[in-house]
Write an enzyme that holds these catalytic residues in place. Structure first.
Site, PDB file in Angstrom:
ATOM      1  N   MET A 152      -2.122   3.137  -2.614  1.00  0.00           N
ATOM      2  CA  MET A 152      -2.013   3.728  -1.115  1.00  0.00           C
ATOM      3  C   MET A 152      -0.773   4.424  -1.255  1.00  0.00           C
ATOM      4  O   MET A 152      -0.905   5.440  -0.405  1.00  0.00           O
ATOM      5  CB  MET A 152      -1.675   2.384  -0.229  1.00  0.00           C
ATOM      6  CG  MET A 152      -2.751   1.631   0.297  1.00  0.00           C
ATOM      7  SD  MET A 152      -2.517   0.466   1.575  1.00  0.00           S
ATOM      8  CE  MET A 152      -1.545   1.191   2.528  1.00  0.00           C
ATOM      9  N   ALA A 153       0.204   4.511  -1.955  1.00  0.00           N
ATOM     10  CA  ALA A 153       1.332   5.383  -1.612  1.00  0.00           C
ATOM     11  C   ALA A 153       1.895   5.520  -2.922  1.00  0.00           C
ATOM     12  O   ALA A 153       1.771   5.033  -3.877  1.00  0.00           O
ATOM     13  CB  ALA A 153       2.257   4.740  -0.557  1.00  0.00           C
ATOM     14  N   THR A 154       2.904   6.564  -2.863  1.00  0.00           N
ATOM     15  CA  THR A 154       4.095   6.915  -3.903  1.00  0.00           C
ATOM     16  C   THR A 154       5.244   6.248  -3.507  1.00  0.00           C
ATOM     17  O   THR A 154       5.624   6.777  -2.429  1.00  0.00           O
ATOM     18  CB  THR A 154       3.931   8.404  -4.158  1.00  0.00           C
ATOM     19  OG1 THR A 154       2.369   8.613  -4.673  1.00  0.00           O
ATOM     20  CG2 THR A 154       4.936   8.449  -5.436  1.00  0.00           C
ATOM     21  N   VAL A 155       6.155   5.928  -4.384  1.00  0.00           N
ATOM     22  CA  VAL A 155       7.478   5.240  -4.121  1.00  0.00           C
ATOM     23  C   VAL A 155       8.366   6.296  -4.615  1.00  0.00           C
ATOM     24  O   VAL A 155       8.487   6.439  -5.991  1.00  0.00           O
ATOM     25  CB  VAL A 155       7.537   3.971  -4.331  1.00  0.00           C
ATOM     26  CG1 VAL A 155       8.934   3.458  -3.875  1.00  0.00           C
ATOM     27  CG2 VAL A 155       6.579   3.005  -3.635  1.00  0.00           C
ATOM     28  N   ASP A 196      -1.341 -10.097  -3.011  1.00  0.00           N
ATOM     29  CA  ASP A 196      -1.305  -9.307  -4.134  1.00  0.00           C
ATOM     30  C   ASP A 196      -0.254  -9.573  -5.179  1.00  0.00           C
ATOM     31  O   ASP A 196       0.611  -8.751  -5.795  1.00  0.00           O
ATOM     32  CB  ASP A 196      -1.297  -7.615  -3.927  1.00  0.00           C
ATOM     33  CG  ASP A 196      -1.599  -6.859  -5.275  1.00  0.00           C
ATOM     34  OD1 ASP A 196      -2.318  -7.514  -6.072  1.00  0.00           O
ATOM     35  OD2 ASP A 196      -1.235  -5.652  -4.924  1.00  0.00           O
ATOM     36  N   ALA A 240       7.546   5.191  -8.562  1.00  0.00           N
ATOM     37  CA  ALA A 240       6.225   4.561  -8.718  1.00  0.00           C
ATOM     38  C   ALA A 240       5.053   5.061  -8.008  1.00  0.00           C
ATOM     39  O   ALA A 240       5.327   5.509  -6.960  1.00  0.00           O
ATOM     40  CB  ALA A 240       6.067   3.016  -8.851  1.00  0.00           C
ATOM     41  N   LYS A 276       8.425   4.846   0.674  1.00  0.00           N
ATOM     42  CA  LYS A 276       7.143   4.684   0.290  1.00  0.00           C
ATOM     43  C   LYS A 276       6.227   5.680   1.080  1.00  0.00           C
ATOM     44  O   LYS A 276       6.189   5.590   2.469  1.00  0.00           O
ATOM     45  CB  LYS A 276       6.788   3.462   0.559  1.00  0.00           C
ATOM     46  CG  LYS A 276       5.260   3.209   0.257  1.00  0.00           C
ATOM     47  CD  LYS A 276       5.084   1.437   0.047  1.00  0.00           C
ATOM     48  CE  LYS A 276       3.795   1.103  -0.483  1.00  0.00           C
ATOM     49  NZ  LYS A 276       3.515  -0.251  -0.582  1.00  0.00           N
ATOM     50  N   GLY A 292       1.107   4.032  -6.552  1.00  0.00           N
ATOM     51  CA  GLY A 292       0.273   2.850  -6.370  1.00  0.00           C
ATOM     52  C   GLY A 292      -1.034   3.408  -5.571  1.00  0.00           C
ATOM     53  O   GLY A 292      -1.216   4.658  -5.520  1.00  0.00           O
TER      54      GLY A 292
END
Length: 693
Positions: A29-32, A144, A25, A47, A27
């Site tokens: 702030m980051a990619t997982v 969140d 995924a 992450k 997001g």
């Protein structure tokens, strides 16, 4: 034709340890990624922070937030929270290593089902609140909570809360420092939108919105833009889900509206209180209500199934954009990032969304044209000269020179005063506290402040997450305005506060031991019970940490408490030999007692007639089982039948309870009993021998 984008991190070995295999995924702030930990040979979720966030003047702040996420999540050890294993830096790549949870998320389940049953909704809410309760006990707020951050395990029954990336310590989140509120606007509490303040009740509000969505298939507030949704959160109570689904029980609908109450004081205080309220409502619902679900909203269409053989990342849902709507807080200065497509904003919206051109107005500097200063000499000259004629050449020039000198003096004086005002009280007197002064050593923070012309002072305080010697916080904080000659107060971490485990816990009663731990500022975890034949019930047998050991103040101490002798079931001993019965009971841990033997016509001598307690009774080791043993048949008088005829003698002995053995001499010619054996008394049921002749 679809465009194929190659991710440069796929197949890369991060930090010489984590081999990236696929993307899960992406997001805000980051990619997982899914990766394999070569050292421990296990799958993990990696992450990786977006590289561009670490660039520019705000880069240090983003890196600090990313590291803070690691520390915040690592403090949580709960089965309902995605665990954080590691955090590091590989070149310019900042990463977290987290638990990999195979499965899906709640958003996809809602897209597939439309709505959930009441029972499933309460199950999900219970596990989410359990995870949040653990975070709230540690002083952390998630900020969140939404379906994308509720991961559903492969078996589809249990959930885990992910992405504590927006979490902060409660003391750090009373207001934002960047002018924006981070979080998905559909689930944001009114106080976060209006003031930026939040606490544990903010998470409870998001859970209330989540409950409404799972029960009805829709969100309580809707709008064409995030601003319209935010406005409704601030000014409108969420409707009761019973308005859409009248069959919902009143207590369940009231629970949802209480969770999502606009006033924080009307909500449960934290996740633990909300979980207690949820359990009470669930216990009151009938099974048929728990199994019922609302019809999906009009127009609901389940997503098309993913073709066989397609990778997870090929589906439309695979890379959920973890959008973080940036909503300016109340009194934020500056225009909106993009024009808002609303011609007439709702009433009151300008109070927390300033006009777009608020900071572009220019104040006029000159209101009137410059005029020449008139002196008496020039006035008389002007009066004597006709209009349009030149002045006499012989007039004196010093007045003009004097005027120029005076004008220059006034100009320089004004410029000097303006410069003085600019640097003393105007914009030039202020600067911004630089980023990167938190999570670094005191010397590093002082050096950064010095390069920006600022001084600093420092105090020390314990902190559970920031290493000893590093800066915990700054006042004013990073990005805040401060005078150029001002000072920034730094709080330096003393590390984790250590406390001493009390002595004398072993051998004390459980309540006394727990009180001693509380006095030592330690938490007593759920007690572990063990059976003991020697230690009385409720007495502490062991402690998870040695007496007088120095441990972090957040350590949970586990007490091992005696439950007394272990439970045991009394077995059947009636009919058994005395010695065998005693040995069998003693092997089970029972004490054995005997009553006086009793005569029995049915139970042979030496065997157990009865027992107390009876067979199958639940007892405990060391309890006493009482046995009564048979002494054999009762002793009774033997009738005297000598001289009687054989038949009469036999009848008399038989009626008395004896067996008869007849011996005849000479064929018993006279049919008379001459002798009997025994005489006097004998055990009932024994044999009496009679001699007849």
């Amino acid at each position: 034709m679809a465009q194929v984008t190659t991710d440069p991190l796929l197949g890369r070995l991060v930090d010489g340890r984590y081999e990236i295999t696929s993307r899960i995924a992406r997001g805000g702030m980051a990619t997982v990624y899914l990766a394999v930990d070569r050292r421990l040979d296990r799958e993990v979720a990696l992450k990786v922070m977006h590289p561009h966030l670490a660039e520019g003047v705000d880069g240090a702040a983003f890196v600090s937030r990313f590291r803070r996420e690691a520390r915040a999540a690592a403090r949580l050890a709960h089965p309902g929270v995605v665990a954080v294993y590691d955090q590091g830096l590989d070149g310019d790549t900042s990463y977290l290593t987290m638990e990999y949870v195979p499965g899906s998320n709640l958003r996809r389940e809602l897209r597939a089902e439309g709505t959930l049953t009441v029972g499933r909704t309460l199950d999900v809410l219970g596990e989410v609140l359990g995870a949040l309760a653990a975070a709230h006990r540690k002083g952390l707020v998630h900020r969140d909570v939404k379906p994308e951050n509720v991961l559903v395990t492969t078996e589809g029954r249990h959930v885990k809360v992910a992405d504590f990336g927006l979490a902060r310590a409660v003391t750090e989140v009373t207001s934002t420092t960047t002018g924006t509120v981070l979080g998905t606007v559909a689930y944001l509490a009114p106080e976060v939108i209006a003031t930026g303040a939040c606490d544990a009740r903010t998470d409870v509000y998001a859970v209330g919105v989540l409950a409404y969505e799972m029960l009805t298939g829709t969100l309580p507030h809707d709008g064409a833009t995030p601003i319209q949704v935010a406005f409704q959160h601030v000014h409108d109570d969420i409707p009761s889900p019973a308005e859409r689904e009248p069959w919902l029980p009143a207590q369940l609908a009231d629970l949802v509206t209480r969770f999502a109450a606009r006033e924080p004081g009307r909500r449960p205080a934290d996740g633990g209180a909300a979980l207690d309220a949820l359990r009470a409502v669930r216990a009151s619902l009938a099974p048929e209500v728990l199994a019922r679900r609302a019809e999906p909203p009009a127009g609901f269409v389940p997503p098309a199934p993913v073709p066989d053989g397609a990778a997870a990342s090929d589906s439309a849902d695979a890379l959920d954009a973890d959008e973080l709507d940036a909503i300016p807080v109340a009194a934020a200065v500056g225009p909106l990032a993009e024009p808002v497509p609303v011609t007439t904003p709702p009433d009151g919206i300008s109070a927390w969304f300033p006009a777009e051109d608020a900071d572009h107005a220019t104040e006029p500097l000159v209101d009137q044209p410059t005029t020449r200063v008139t002196t008496p000499a020039t006035a008389s000259t002007a009066a004597a000269s006709p209009a349009g004629t030149a002045p006499p050449r012989h007039r004196r020039r010093w007045p003009r020179v004097l005027a120029w000198v005076l004008g220059l003096v006034v100009l320089l004086g004004g410029a000097g005063y303006g410069a003085w005002w600019y640097f003393e009280d105007g914009p030039g007197a202020w600067t911004t506290v630089p980023a990167g002064i938190e999570d670094v050593t005191l010397d590093e923070a002082t050096a950064i402040l010095t390069t920006h012309g600022l001084t600093s002072s420092s105090t020390e305080a314990y902190d559970d997450t920031v290493p000893a010697g590093s800066v915990v916080s700054a006042d004013p904080g990073e990005g805040a305005e401060v005078r150029r000659d001002g000072s920034v107060a730094l709080v330096v971490s003393l590390g984790v506060r250590m406390v001493t485990v009390p002595d004398g816990l072993v051998g004390s009663q459980q309540s006394d031991a727990e009180a001693a731990l509380a006095a030592a500022d330690l938490e007593a975890g759920p007690a572990h019970q063990e059976w003991s034949d020697t230690v009385p019930v409720g007495e502490v047998m062991d402690v998870s940490h040695a007496a007088n050991a120095s441990v972090p103040h957040s350590t949970v101490v586990t007490l091992t408490v005696s439950g007394g002798p272990a439970p045991a079931t009394v077995t059947q001993q009636v009919g058994r030999d005395r010695a065998d019965a005693q040995a069998a009971l003693e092997d089970l841990g029972f004490a054995v007692a005997f009553t006086a033997d009793e005569a029995s016509e049915t139970v042979p001598a030496g065997r157990v007639i009865r027992q107390t307690p009876t067979s199958g009774t639940q007892a405990h080791r060391l309890d006493t089982v009482t046995l009564t043993v048979s002494s054999g048949p009762p002793i009774i008088d033997v009738p005297n039948v000598v001289g009687m005829r054989t038949g009469a003698a036999t009848d008399t002995l038989t009626r008395a309870g004896f067996e008869v053995d007849t011996v005849k001499y000479l064929g018993g010619i006279l049919d008379t009993v001459r002798f009997q054996d025994p005489e006097g008394t004998a055990p009932k049921g024994s044999t009496v021998k009679i001699t007849v002749w």
